[in-house]
Write a protein that holds these residues in place. Structure first.
Motif, PDB file in Angstrom:
ATOM      1  N   ASP A  54       0.852  -1.194   0.000  1.00 25.82           N
ATOM      2  CA  ASP A  54       0.000   0.000   0.000  1.00 25.82           C
ATOM      3  C   ASP A  54       0.881   1.236   0.000  1.00 25.82           C
ATOM      4  O   ASP A  54       1.368   1.669   1.046  1.00 25.82           O
ATOM      5  CB  ASP A  54      -0.920  -0.015   1.216  1.00 25.82           C
ATOM      6  CG  ASP A  54      -1.853   1.190   1.264  1.00 25.82           C
ATOM      7  OD1 ASP A  54      -1.986   1.889   0.241  1.00 25.82           O
ATOM      8  OD2 ASP A  54      -2.448   1.425   2.331  1.00 25.82           O
ATOM      9  N   SER A  55       1.080   1.811  -1.176  1.00 26.85           N
ATOM     10  CA  SER A  55       2.000   2.944  -1.280  1.00 26.85           C
ATOM     11  C   SER A  55       1.433   4.227  -0.670  1.00 26.85           C
ATOM     12  O   SER A  55       2.180   5.176  -0.441  1.00 26.85           O
ATOM     13  CB  SER A  55       2.382   3.189  -2.739  1.00 26.85           C
ATOM     14  OG  SER A  55       1.236   3.490  -3.502  1.00 26.85           O
ATOM     15  N   SER A  56       0.145   4.256  -0.361  1.00 33.95           N
ATOM     16  CA  SER A  56      -0.435   5.470   0.213  1.00 33.95           C
ATOM     17  C   SER A  56       0.065   5.740   1.631  1.00 33.95           C
ATOM     18  O   SER A  56       0.031   6.872   2.098  1.00 33.95           O
ATOM     19  CB  SER A  56      -1.966   5.392   0.208  1.00 33.95           C
ATOM     20  OG  SER A  56      -2.415   4.366   1.067  1.00 33.95           O
ATOM     21  N   SER A  57       0.530   4.708   2.317  1.00 37.60           N
ATOM     22  CA  SER A  57       1.036   4.889   3.683  1.00 37.60           C
ATOM     23  C   SER A  57       2.562   4.827   3.741  1.00 37.60           C
ATOM     24  O   SER A  57       3.136   4.667   4.813  1.00 37.60           O
ATOM     25  CB  SER A  57       0.444   3.818   4.602  1.00 37.60           C
ATOM     26  OG  SER A  57       0.845   2.537   4.164  1.00 37.60           O
TER      27      SER A  57
END
Length: 161
Positions: free
Chosen positions: A84-87
């Motif tokens: 999950d690259s958003s975090s």
């Protein structure tokens, strides 16, 4: 950066059928394969072709979906952060900013695909063929198909951004 290009995956899966159409054509390796496999024209033509090609496409689609993990190095960096690259931390963002296109070429993908063919497909086909009492010609024809096919799939998956 998005690593899974659904159009590239679909085209890579279709490429397996195209390569097979050429590879197993009687003017290429088709006749030699039939002899090595112990198949006759009647057996080849007697199968349910809709079922055979549908399942072959499904299996090719499965392989195409696995290919990004083998051919795209950045998938390893993404897996380190849990996918999950958003975090992600700023260091990941900076790393991907610098290296997101590193080795994202058709040539590099073809290399990884060929290596997958040699080190995954060949041993599997070879082992099965030994227990089926098939000869070296059978192993090389079928393994050769998968080495070429996975090379083409790797090229498409890795190079098509």
């Amino acid at each position: 950066m998005e690593f899974l290009n659904p159009i590239a995956i679909l085209v890579a899966a279709i490429s397996a059928l195209v390569v097979g159409f050429i590879w197993y054509n009687p003017k290429v390796f088709g006749n030699a394969w039939m002899k090595a496999a112990g198949m006759t024209d009647e057996q080849v033509k007697g199968g349910n072709m809709a079922k055979i090609f549908s399942l072959a496409f499904l299996f090719a689609l499965m392989l195409a979906m696995a290919m990004p993990g083998m051919a795209i190095h950045q998938m390893g960096a993404l897996s380190l952060i849990g996918g999950d690259s958003s975090s992600a931390l700023p260091s990941y963002v900076a790393f991907m900013s610098d290296y997101s296109d590193a080795f994202r070429t058709f040539k590099h993908g073809a290399l990884h695909g060929v290596m997958a063919g040699i080190f995954i497909a060949l041993p599997i086909i070879g082992t099965n063929a030994l227990f089926e009492r098939k000869g070296a010609k059978y192993i090389f024809i079928n393994s050769g198909y998968w080495i070429v096919t996975l090379g083409v799939m790797g090229a498409i998956i890795c190079g098509w951004k």
